[in-house]
Enzyme design. Sequence first.
Site, PDB file in Angstrom:
ATOM      1  N   VAL A 134       0.838  -1.190   0.000  1.00 56.09           N
ATOM      2  CA  VAL A 134       0.000   0.000   0.000  1.00 56.09           C
ATOM      3  C   VAL A 134       0.878   1.248   0.000  1.00 56.09           C
ATOM      4  CG1 VAL A 134      -1.787   1.248   1.291  1.00 56.09           C
ATOM      5  CG2 VAL A 134      -1.772  -1.266   1.284  1.00 56.09           C
ATOM      6  N   CYS A 135       0.456   2.276  -0.755  1.00 61.09           N
ATOM      7  CA  CYS A 135       1.089   3.598  -0.729  1.00 61.09           C
ATOM      8  C   CYS A 135       2.548   3.512  -1.192  1.00 61.09           C
ATOM      9  CB  CYS A 135       0.951   4.205   0.671  1.00 61.09           C
ATOM     10  SG  CYS A 135       1.387   5.948   0.814  1.00 61.09           S
TER      11      CYS A 135
END
Length: 226
Positions: A134-135
């Site tokens: 994620v991210c």
Amino acid sequence: MTKVGVCLSGCGFLDGSEIHEAVLTLLALDRAGAEIVCMAPDAPQRDVVDHRSGEPTGEERNVMAEAARIARGKIVDVAGVKAADLDALIFPGGFGAAKNLCDFAVAGADAKASEAVVGLVRDMHAARKPIGAVCIAPALIASAFKGTPTHPELTIGNDAGTAQALETMGAKHTSCPVTEFRVDEANRIVSTPAYMYDERISNVAQGVERLVGEVLRLAQQPVGAS
């Protein structure tokens, strides 16, 4: 019950795990009925940042102790986790992923991931067990496979500079809106940009929830099935 490792990197987006991303990941996994294993390195943080000012404080904190705040104390040392213990693995973002799990925040395309994290990521990949990032965590994944024949397809949204750094490390980058995800079917790696965009938490949640759903789908899918 699918057992999913969630590797945290502290507590707070400027020096550890992005708390929204971590909690959204945990919530989506729990709602899906997965068994969650929170983990983190038992090591010093690279820095400690005052989240009001954005400035370093000079304090010293432990990554695992800080990550335990998010995990409500139920956390294990990532160095003791093997692919045989899990069905899937997810890395929430936050600068801690690029400071404490690897050094991408300071080294860019020359980044190296921590030995324990590299070992687990490669072990999961060799076992054909899915990995979610994620991210900024896709930078960690790229650094973990740097110099190997594996060239994962990843997204960090549409930031050109970060995308170029991932490609320099040998990854393949594809752009992605905040509410969506990208899946590398060959390598069983799923990524979503989340707070790589300055976005509402509701939009970040959509991307994280969809990533979790895809990771669980892959974990429950026989290897080789389409």
